[in-house]
Design a protein around this motif. Structure first.
Motif, PDB file in Angstrom:
ATOM      1  N   SER A 133       0.841  -0.597  -0.305  1.00 10.88           N
ATOM      2  CA  SER A 133       0.142  -0.038  -0.147  1.00 10.88           C
ATOM      3  C   SER A 133       0.656   1.482   0.104  1.00 10.88           C
ATOM      4  O   SER A 133       0.474   2.121  -0.984  1.00 10.88           O
ATOM      5  CB  SER A 133      -0.742   0.047   0.722  1.00 10.88           C
ATOM      6  N   LEU A 169       2.649   1.622  -3.668  1.00  8.05           N
ATOM      7  CA  LEU A 169       1.237   2.454  -4.286  1.00  8.05           C
ATOM      8  C   LEU A 169       1.010   3.942  -4.152  1.00  8.05           C
ATOM      9  O   LEU A 169       0.807   4.565  -5.354  1.00  8.05           O
ATOM     10  CB  LEU A 169       0.011   1.649  -4.137  1.00  8.05           C
ATOM     11  N   TRP A 200      -2.315   4.656  -5.971  1.00 10.58           N
ATOM     12  CA  TRP A 200      -2.684   3.919  -5.294  1.00 10.58           C
ATOM     13  C   TRP A 200      -4.283   3.722  -5.356  1.00 10.58           C
ATOM     14  O   TRP A 200      -4.683   4.138  -5.620  1.00 10.58           O
ATOM     15  CB  TRP A 200      -2.473   4.739  -3.602  1.00 10.58           C
ATOM     16  N   SER A 209      -6.820   0.517  -3.508  1.00 15.37           N
ATOM     17  CA  SER A 209      -7.604  -0.244  -2.667  1.00 15.37           C
ATOM     18  C   SER A 209      -7.533  -1.943  -3.854  1.00 15.37           C
ATOM     19  O   SER A 209      -6.674  -2.739  -3.551  1.00 15.37           O
ATOM     20  CB  SER A 209      -8.927  -0.800  -1.901  1.00 15.37           C
ATOM     21  N   ALA A 220      -3.920  -2.607  -5.239  1.00 18.29           N
ATOM     22  CA  ALA A 220      -2.680  -3.060  -3.731  1.00 18.29           C
ATOM     23  C   ALA A 220      -3.163  -4.868  -3.115  1.00 18.29           C
ATOM     24  O   ALA A 220      -2.120  -5.329  -3.508  1.00 18.29           O
ATOM     25  CB  ALA A 220      -3.330  -2.241  -2.706  1.00 18.29           C
ATOM     26  N   LEU A 221      -4.632  -4.593  -3.231  1.00 16.53           N
ATOM     27  CA  LEU A 221      -5.259  -6.556  -3.116  1.00 16.53           C
ATOM     28  C   LEU A 221      -5.049  -6.953  -4.283  1.00 16.53           C
ATOM     29  O   LEU A 221      -4.348  -7.963  -3.916  1.00 16.53           O
ATOM     30  CB  LEU A 221      -6.930  -5.904  -2.554  1.00 16.53           C
ATOM     31  N   LEU A 272      -0.657  -8.219  -3.471  1.00 21.23           N
ATOM     32  CA  LEU A 272      -0.783  -9.145  -3.314  1.00 21.23           C
ATOM     33  C   LEU A 272      -1.198 -10.674  -2.881  1.00 21.23           C
ATOM     34  O   LEU A 272      -1.476 -11.448  -2.615  1.00 21.23           O
ATOM     35  CB  LEU A 272      -1.741  -8.807  -1.152  1.00 21.23           C
TER      36      LEU A 272
END
Lengths: 952, 125
Positions: free
Chosen positions: B79, B82, B88, B90, B93-94, B97
């Motif tokens: 996060s 980003l 950035w 979400s 980022a997800l 991951l």
């Protein structure tokens, strides 16, 4: 000792026990298979159990017979390749211990010199690569035992009715079910090996559950496996399916009678094993068996329906076998109730009476929680005085908390210790101490937490850090780790704001810290009472209030996790014996992976909270200096990270001003903790009292730790032999030295920082886990000490004092830290009505920062100005505040005065008590100001009365 | 880390897919538990669980601690990266991951093999 692990695999001895000359041919084949291993055994120990004729024949003929057998095998009847190689010395010894297999195996154990002992039955043949497969797994120090697959070698044709999943009846493992190396709970008796040191520590095989010549076999292996893994923390048993042993199944073993009685005995022996190890519950059947029975049964039914009656009889046999096992288990349980347990195990009488007593804390826990919940229904927060939350808590709250304390102290000093129950008490304590404000308030506690929510929500909304130079919260810009994490969590989970969960910060922070703390304590004591007591003392002594929704609370968890990993996987190891457990080799992928994980944790700590990073550098350096952490690179990496981040990322923020950086490190979130140690200049009586209690309380916790440390050093020699008393006491000091250093490692901050109360409270917090350990040794200094009835009484007494200190210190500033719904509503009203670019003026920054678009406003705190300005404002509030709020500076300006600001002003003595009310009245009397919004706890004043706000 | 397998442990389907399930859940409207639970569980445990699964000799307590520490650290770093690069979101980022978790799970057997090679180097022949 600092020896490189992984240099070479340990030597292996093979023990073969035999008890009748009828099995001579089998014994010869067994020994021959060991003499034909790809890696030779260091020793071959043939133990003759209670059979002088066999002993005589073996001593005379075994070597020659083995040579002849090897010559006959040549091409290899059972196995494809037999490599001829030198084999270790063959020793033939009679059983010196009790008659029976266990005694014979113990004789082998006593005679062997090699580090690893493998056991082969006399009616089995090992595959040529048996030792080669078993031994390398011992390179991993956590491995205490390795077993392999047992392949049945049917003397006669396998009976049609014999169910496939019952191969264990004839000594075979459920091999086909496990295809790769797995960690298992028990090893097959016909194919198992152990570290010698572990076997010795576990007390060897127990004759009572082992098989004798006459009786049927019983699961002494299960019993031993449980004891071996219990003896060493974190140890594992591995099953390597490729380490194969061919086990003879005789004609007699294929009869229905044998099948039935073996099933019965299996059930029976489970109760014996579980009785001897009553701290470690065993399942009623093999874990794989519990699945195998229904699976085998359903397969058989399906096959039967398909017209394959042979499979159907298998189903019936499987059912009968399961019934026989259950019957055996029941009979064993009944016997356990009637007859006393044999020596070495806790007697049934004691077990039953202990069951009665454990009932007390079991009942006390839900009772305490119920009373606590009921007590919260009668709390009126409006009556809170300047002594904080304790002034409004009803008597029932204290009753609930007292029951909780009594219950825990009883449960933790009780033998056997019920882990789940004790853990339940810790959870309940966290719930009561840190859950009470969450439940009562319904709003977020601590103004700093509100600020952190604002920063998180800004990132979630905009996907970037607020780069506005006038940003009120700009100090958080250079350390975005924690905020970025929560922005991701908030938006991905679909919350509108991190406010949805931020209130739960203190309970969550206290809960997660217990994890790494327990890991650390386990490195220094095997006494579980001491571990739980440490966690208890930690929770009771953690009054500082740095556990709210904040970077420091999160990095505190990471700080302890890094230490836990270093203490366990970077410790120096001896090559041999139990001390060799748990090492990471110096090179190789495992070490790389662990280091990689640590580096990732370093990166997060460095970019989230500089103070934590600096303290961790000191702590790791201290551990490396005494060689308790074998890596010197780790502290260096962290130091480079920390300084690098300060210089590169934070540089633009500080514009290269080293003094600003140092000032920031000293007070990273300046407003957070002004209340931690209240300055005693002009504060009102209540906060001054709370501050004094806090300091006395901190000193008391350190004092307890010192007494605990001295007490342990004194006790140790008294309990050891008089001659090695001094040595023991030195050893003890050396053992706990890392914890002592970790407790002291935050102290250099005094030099780096100022002597303010805030820095002291930070030092206290970072030392607390280790200080709590030493304080807990006061109750349980050694595993043998602290067993008297007095221990729980002393523990209760100390806990009560600590609880009192905790509640006064942690709840004492709640007039400041609590924001009523009316105050939150006032902030929200401002956020909805103030146009962008407005000035929001308040006495202090202690307000619920419920400004969704905080970046749109300028903020100013007139109560935090220098003393001269403050005096001037109090003398002429209309003139001074009027000029601050003048339209020349800001198009619109709002003065927000709240109850919690007044509380902070009174508590800190920034202004005389009642100043804010005087200011408010003076402004309104002047006629230049008007009320824009008013509620019971807040007033918003503007320079000109606005029609927008009406009095609710 | 001390994995001790000679034959590699097969990847777990549940873990391999967990991140992508969480990513799919973000399509659901905010405020629903069906979205919050899988996403929160994945962010707090997912990537770390893939790591501790190959780490033998840990008890449940240690597994949870290290899984939470590694997962949140990974989430924070991704996060943060980003945010600092100005890209950035979400979802992004997800996705990163989830890809990391899948790669750890699928690449795990290779790690086990390398680990075993490292272990057997010292065995006398």
């Amino acid at each position: 000792v600092n020896v490189d692990p992984g240099a070479e695999s340990p030597a292996c001895a093979v023990v073969i026990c035999s008890h009748t000359e009828e099995r001579w041919d089998m014994l010869v084949r067994a020994v021959s298979s060991i003499c034909s291993q790809t890696i030779p055994a260091q020793e071959i120990l043939v133990v003759i159990d209670n059979c002088p004729p066999l002993l005589a024949i073996a001593r005379r003929n075994l070597s020659a017979a083995v040579a002849a057998q090897k010559a006959r095998w040549g091409g290899g009847p059972g196995f494809d390749q037999l490599i001829d190689c030198a084999y270790g010395p063959l020793t033939i010894v009679p059983n010196h211990e009790r008659p029976g297999l266990s005694g014979a195996r113990n004789t082998g154990l006593a005679a062997a010199r090699a580090e690893v002992l493998a056991f082969l039955d006399d009616d089995a043949v090992a595959a040529p690569d048996w030792i080669e497969r078993l031994v390398p797994l011992y390179d991993d120090p956590i491995v205490v035992g390795v077993g392999g697959q047992v392949v049945p070698d049917w003397e006669v044709v396998r009976p049609a009715w014999f169910p496939a999943d019952f191969d264990w009846v004839v000594g075979s493992s459920n091999g086909p079910m496990l295809r790769s190396v797995q960690s298992v709970r028990t090893l097959p008796g016909a194919n198992m090996s152990f570290r010698k040191s572990v076997l010795v520590d576990a007390g060897g095989f127990r004759s009572e559950s082992g098989r004798t010549q006459d009786g049927p076999p019983r699961s002494e292996e299960t019993d031993l496996c449980v004891r071996a893994t219990a003896a060493v923390d974190g140890s594992v048993l591995l099953y390597e399916p490729n380490a194969r042993v061919l086990h003879t199944v005789t004609r007699q073993q294929t009869t229905w009678g044998y099948f039935r009685s073996r099933c019965f005995d299996e059930g029976l022996s489970k109760t014996i094993a579980s009785r001897a190890n009553n701290h470690h519950r065993l399942p009623a059947s093999e874990p794989s068996l519990a699945l195998a029975i229904p699976r085998g049964f359903t397969t058989s039914i399906v096959e039967g329906l398909r017209g394959k009656p042979r499979r159907a009889t298998g189903a019936a046999a499987a059912l009968a076998g399961a019934a026989a096992m259950s019957a055996g288990y029941l009979v064993g349980q009944c016997r356990n109730l009637v007859t006393p347990a044999p020596s070495g195990a806790v007697s049934d009488e004691a077990t039953r009476s202990s069951a009665r007593v454990t009932l007390l804390p079991l009942v006390a826990l839900p009772l305490a929680l119920a009373i606590w919940q009921l007590s919260l229904m009668h709390v009126d927060l409006r009556h809170m005085t300047d002594l904080g939350l304790i002034t409004v808590l009803p008597v029932s709250f204290w009753v609930g908390l007292s029951i909780l304390t009594l219950g825990f102290c009883y449960a933790v000093s009780h033998t056997p210790l019920n882990r789940l129950l004790v853990f339940g008490y810790l959870l309940a304590l966290i719930g009561v101490i840190h859950g009470t404000p969450v439940i009562l308030y319904g709003t977020l506690r601590y103004s700093s937490a509100w600020r952190h929510v604002a920063v998180v929500d800004y990132i979630a909304r905009h996907g970037r850090i607020n780069s506005n130079a006038h940003d009120q919260l700009s100090t958080f810009r250079a350390w975005p780790g924690f905020y970025a994490l929560n922005a991701l969590l908030t938006q991905a989970s679909g919350f509108t704001s991190s406010l949805s969960y931020a209130s739960w910060g203190p309970p969550i922070a206290n809960l997660i810290v217990l994890g790494p703390l327990a890991m650390i304590v386990k490195r220094f004591t095997a006494d579980r009472r001491l571990m739980w007591a440490t966690l208890w003392v930690f929770l009771l002594a953690n009054w500082v209030g740095q556990d709210y929704f904040s970077p420091q609370a999160y990095t505190y968890f990471l700080y302890l996790t890094v230490l836990a990993i270093c203490l366990r996987w970077y410790r120096p190891v001896a090559r041999r014996g139990l001390e060799a457990l748990d090492a990471v080799s110096r090179t190789g992928p495992a070490r790389l992976a662990t280091t990689g994980i640590l580096v990732a944790l370093f990166a997060v700590i460095t970019t989230s909270h500089p103070l934590t990073a600096l303290i961790l550098v000191v702590a790791l350096t201290a551990l490396a200096a005494i060689r308790r952490c074998t890596s010197r690179v780790l502290p260096a990496i962290l130091l480079v990270f920390t300084l690098g981040w300060l210089l590169i990322a934070a540089r633009s923020f500080f514009a290269g001003n080293v003094h600003t950086i140092l000032a920031f490190i000293r007070r990273p979130d300046a407003k957070t903790n002004a209340s931690a140690f209240v300055s005693l200049v002009h504060p009102s009586a209540g906060p001054a009292f709370v501050a004094r209690i806090s300091r006395a309380f901190s000193a008391l916790v350190w004092g307890l730790a010192m007494v605990g440390m001295l007490n342990t050093a004194q006790l140790e020699p008294a309990q050891a032999a008089p001659t090695d008393g001094l040595r023991r006491s030195r050893e003890d000091l050396r053992r706990h030295l890392p914890l002592l250093l970790l407790a002291l490692s935050p102290l250099p901050l005094i030099v780096a920082g100022n002597f303010s109360g805030e820095m002291l409270s930070r030092i206290y917090l970072f030392s607390l886990p280790f200080v709590a350990f030493f304080a807990a040794t006061l109750f349980f200094p050694t595993p043998r000490a602290g067993r008297s009835r007095l221990t729980p009484v002393v523990l209760v007494a100390v806990s009560v004092v600590l609880l009192a200190g905790l509640l006064v210190s942690n709840y004492g500033k709640e007039q400041i830290n609590y924001f009523s719904p009316a105050e939150v509503a006032a902030s929200r009203w401002l956020d909805n009505h103030a146009p962008a670019g407005s000035l929001i003026l308040a006495a202090t920054s202690n307000l619920p920062f419920a400004f969704t678009h905080y970046e749109a406003y300028d903020f100013e705190w007139f109560g935090l100005q220098d003393v001269g300005t403050r005096r001037a404002i109090l003398e002429d509030p209309v003139g001074h505040l009027g000029s601050i709020m003048a339209p020349a500076n800001h198009r619109t300006a709002y003065l927000l005065l709240t109850r919690s600001q007044a509380a902070e002003i009174d508590a800190t003595g920034l202004m005389p008590p009642g100043s804010l009310t005087q200011v408010e009245h003076a402004l309104l009397r002047s006629g230049r100001f008007g009320v824009a919004y008013q509620s019971e706890d807040a007033v918003i004043i503007t320079l000109q009365p606005t029609p927008a706000g009406t009095v609710p | 880390m001390t994995p001790t397998r000679t034959s590699p442990m097969p990847p777990s389907i549940l873990l391999t897919l967990s991140g992508w399930v969480a990513l799919a859940a973000t399509r659901l409207p905010g405020g629903s538990a069906v979205r919050a639970v899988p996403v929160t569980l994945f962010l707090l445990l997912g990537p770390g669980a893939a790591v501790v699964r190959r780490w033998l000799g840990l008890d449940l307590w240690e597994k949870v601690v290290i899984a939470v520490a590694v997962s949140t650290a990974a989430a924070a770093l991704v996060s943060e990266a980003l945010v600092l690069t100005g890209s950035w979101s979400s979802t992004r980022a997800l996705a990163v991951l989830a890809a990391l978790t899948t790669a750890t799970e699928l690449g795990g057997p290779l790690f086990d093999k390398a680990k075993h090679r490292d272990r057997v180097k010292g065995i006398p022949k």
